[in-house]
Design an enzyme around this catalytic site. Sequence first.
Site, PDB file in Angstrom:
ATOM      1  N   ASP A 150      79.758  -5.960   7.492  1.00 41.47           N
ATOM      2  CA  ASP A 150      80.125  -4.552   7.413  1.00 41.47           C
ATOM      3  C   ASP A 150      81.617  -4.465   7.747  1.00 41.47           C
ATOM      4  OD1 ASP A 150      80.101  -1.843   7.094  1.00 41.47           O
ATOM      5  OD2 ASP A 150      78.739  -1.407   8.749  1.00 41.47           O
ATOM      6  N   SER A 151      82.239  -3.396   7.263  1.00 41.67           N
ATOM      7  CA  SER A 151      83.695  -3.289   7.284  1.00 41.67           C
ATOM      8  C   SER A 151      84.270  -2.754   8.587  1.00 41.67           C
ATOM      9  CB  SER A 151      84.102  -2.320   6.180  1.00 41.67           C
ATOM     10  OG  SER A 151      83.465  -1.064   6.410  1.00 41.67           O
ATOM     11  N   GLY A 152      83.420  -2.262   9.461  1.00 42.64           N
ATOM     12  CA  GLY A 152      83.938  -1.564  10.635  1.00 42.64           C
ATOM     13  C   GLY A 152      83.995  -0.070  10.401  1.00 42.64           C
ATOM     14  N   GLY A 153      83.723   0.341   9.162  1.00 41.27           N
ATOM     15  CA  GLY A 153      83.766   1.753   8.809  1.00 41.27           C
ATOM     16  C   GLY A 153      82.661   2.567   9.464  1.00 41.27           C
ATOM     17  N   TYR A 154      81.882   1.951  10.293  1.00 40.66           N
ATOM     18  CA  TYR A 154      80.839   2.660  11.025  1.00 40.66           C
ATOM     19  C   TYR A 154      81.031   2.407  12.521  1.00 40.66           C
ATOM     20  CZ  TYR A 154      76.160   3.856  12.703  1.00 40.66           C
ATOM     21  OH  TYR A 154      75.098   4.385  13.394  1.00 40.66           O
ATOM     22  N   ASP A 176      85.233   2.621   4.919  1.00 41.76           N
ATOM     23  CA  ASP A 176      84.829   3.998   4.624  1.00 41.76           C
ATOM     24  C   ASP A 176      84.827   4.818   5.909  1.00 41.76           C
ATOM     25  OD1 ASP A 176      82.765   2.526   5.782  1.00 41.76           O
ATOM     26  OD2 ASP A 176      81.195   3.731   4.861  1.00 41.76           O
ATOM     27  N   GLN A 227      79.432   7.991   0.100  1.00 37.53           N
ATOM     28  CA  GLN A 227      79.299   8.897   1.248  1.00 37.53           C
ATOM     29  C   GLN A 227      78.916  10.280   0.722  1.00 37.53           C
ATOM     30  OE1 GLN A 227      79.210   8.306   4.482  1.00 37.53           O
ATOM     31  NE2 GLN A 227      79.778   6.143   4.476  1.00 37.53           N
ATOM     32  N   GLY A 270      76.366   6.640   5.416  1.00 32.88           N
ATOM     33  CA  GLY A 270      76.302   8.013   5.926  1.00 32.88           C
ATOM     34  C   GLY A 270      74.902   8.568   6.100  1.00 32.88           C
ATOM     35  N   ASP A 308      69.666  -3.178   6.348  1.00 34.07           N
ATOM     36  CA  ASP A 308      69.946  -3.820   7.629  1.00 34.07           C
ATOM     37  C   ASP A 308      69.736  -2.757   8.697  1.00 34.07           C
ATOM     38  OD1 ASP A 308      72.668  -2.358   7.123  1.00 34.07           O
ATOM     39  OD2 ASP A 308      72.703  -2.963   9.219  1.00 34.07           O
ATOM     40  N   HIS A 320      59.331 -11.851  17.113  1.00 37.24           N
ATOM     41  CA  HIS A 320      58.186 -11.135  16.526  1.00 37.24           C
ATOM     42  C   HIS A 320      58.656 -10.031  15.576  1.00 37.24           C
ATOM     43  CE1 HIS A 320      54.834  -8.620  15.703  1.00 37.24           C
ATOM     44  NE2 HIS A 320      55.591  -7.604  16.097  1.00 37.24           N
TER      45      HIS A 320
HETATM   46  N1  PRF Z   1      79.275   2.898   6.605  1.00 34.31           N
HETATM   47  C1  PRF Z   1      79.454   1.599   6.983  1.00 34.31           C
HETATM   48  N2  PRF Z   1      78.524   0.937   7.695  1.00 34.31           N
HETATM   49  C2  PRF Z   1      77.391   1.583   8.040  1.00 34.31           C
HETATM   50  C3  PRF Z   1      77.147   2.913   7.670  1.00 34.31           C
HETATM   51  C4  PRF Z   1      78.140   3.619   6.911  1.00 34.31           C
HETATM   52  O1  PRF Z   1      78.020   4.787   6.544  1.00 34.31           O
HETATM   53  C5  PRF Z   1      75.894   3.246   8.202  1.00 34.31           C
HETATM   54  C6  PRF Z   1      75.201   4.541   8.099  1.00 34.31           C
HETATM   55  N3  PRF Z   1      73.886   4.517   8.530  1.00 34.31           N
HETATM   56  C7  PRF Z   1      75.429   2.114   8.873  1.00 34.31           C
HETATM   57  N4  PRF Z   1      76.338   1.127   8.763  1.00 34.31           N
HETATM   58  N5  PRF Z   1      80.574   0.964   6.646  1.00 34.31           N
END
Ligand code: PRF
Length: 376
Positions: A92-96, A146, A194, A221, A271, A340
């Site tokens: 994941d990009s860090g955008g969350y 994002d 998004q 999102g 995930d 488990h």
């Molecule tokens: N953007 C990114 N990773 C994410 C999310 C997102 O919107 C979400 C939203 N449930 C989880 N992980 N980059």
Amino acid sequence: MDFKRITTDKETKARAGTITTDHGTIETPIFMPVGTVGSVKGVHQRELKNDINPDIILGNTYHLYLRPQTPILEQAGGLHKFMNWDRNILTDSGGYQVYSLSANRKIKEEGVKFRSHIDGSYHVFTPENVMEVQRTIGADIIMAFDECTPYPCDYNYAKRSMHMTHRWLDRCINHLEKVPYKYNYSQTFFPIVQGSTYKDLRQQSAEYIANAGAEGNAIGGLSVGEPAEEMYAMTEVVCDILPEEKPRYLMGVGTPINILENIALGVDMFDCVMPTRNARNGMLFTAHGTINIKNLKWADDFSPIDEMGITFVDKEYTKAYLRHLFTVNELLGKQIATIHNLGFYLWLVREARKHIIEGDFRKWKEKMVKQMDNRL
Ligand code: PRF
């Protein structure tokens, strides 16, 4: 990367397929165990491979950038080598994480300035530097930078944020062209839809993302606190627009029931920290519902953890023993519960795939959703 659809269900929009990268083939639908900081918490790579057996796991740019930091990952030859995992990885990009974990973040057109949740140090993430970090980490699938909007989100904010995510996407794509792969295998880039819980924004965003022409697409999102029905409604709108010949990844989802419902809407990849995080709190997922292993009722239940479970822990340990480990706060309890739960999530998506191919997915899904909606 190559995506092949084997079967599309006739009664739902579920698909069974394969994704092939330089690190092997992923059977879809797939659940990707979360290995945030370069480890699936509490699980040896050997157990992960031999007992849980996922074709792909997930890592997080935000965490790996902060620790061990990119120079170490580069010296190691990338995350696969660093953590001794020769199958697929998605980052994941860090955008969350930058929104959910860091302090004092300031979001601007240029990028996000934030303070580390570890030591308070200042950092900036831009679409450009996040692409570079993901090149260095070296995952097989890398994600666009994002903004994940919170729930609820004011319409005007959601709209402005979505347009910024689209401009950031263009910057990600432009920059990736300039930064070659670091290792001797290729990487695939997924953009992210998004648009919060607004149907018109979701449609606009899905069209923009589809037009980017990437090899796979993600939906972000969602699962940020909205009712499940709203999540399903948004997934449906977006899946109708995203190209069917490319894999669809619903980020951060979710419960076993959420996963089955979204598979039915045409999602291929998932995930979530739920199976691992909840395991560490004593919550077990089973085909017949969830168990809080800390409850007194399990104290003298000497039956196996899960008669139907696919991993060795399910048959080798009893509920009473696992409850005891949680009561005395032994590390081993968290490890057993994690193995488990991940075994169960992987079993669930493999069963879903089997029923899609066999043609009775809808009926099976309805039975499972009812069964899993219990507290044992
Ligand atoms: N953007 C990114 N990773 C994410 C999310 C997102 O919107 C979400 C939203 N449930 C989880 N992980 N980059």
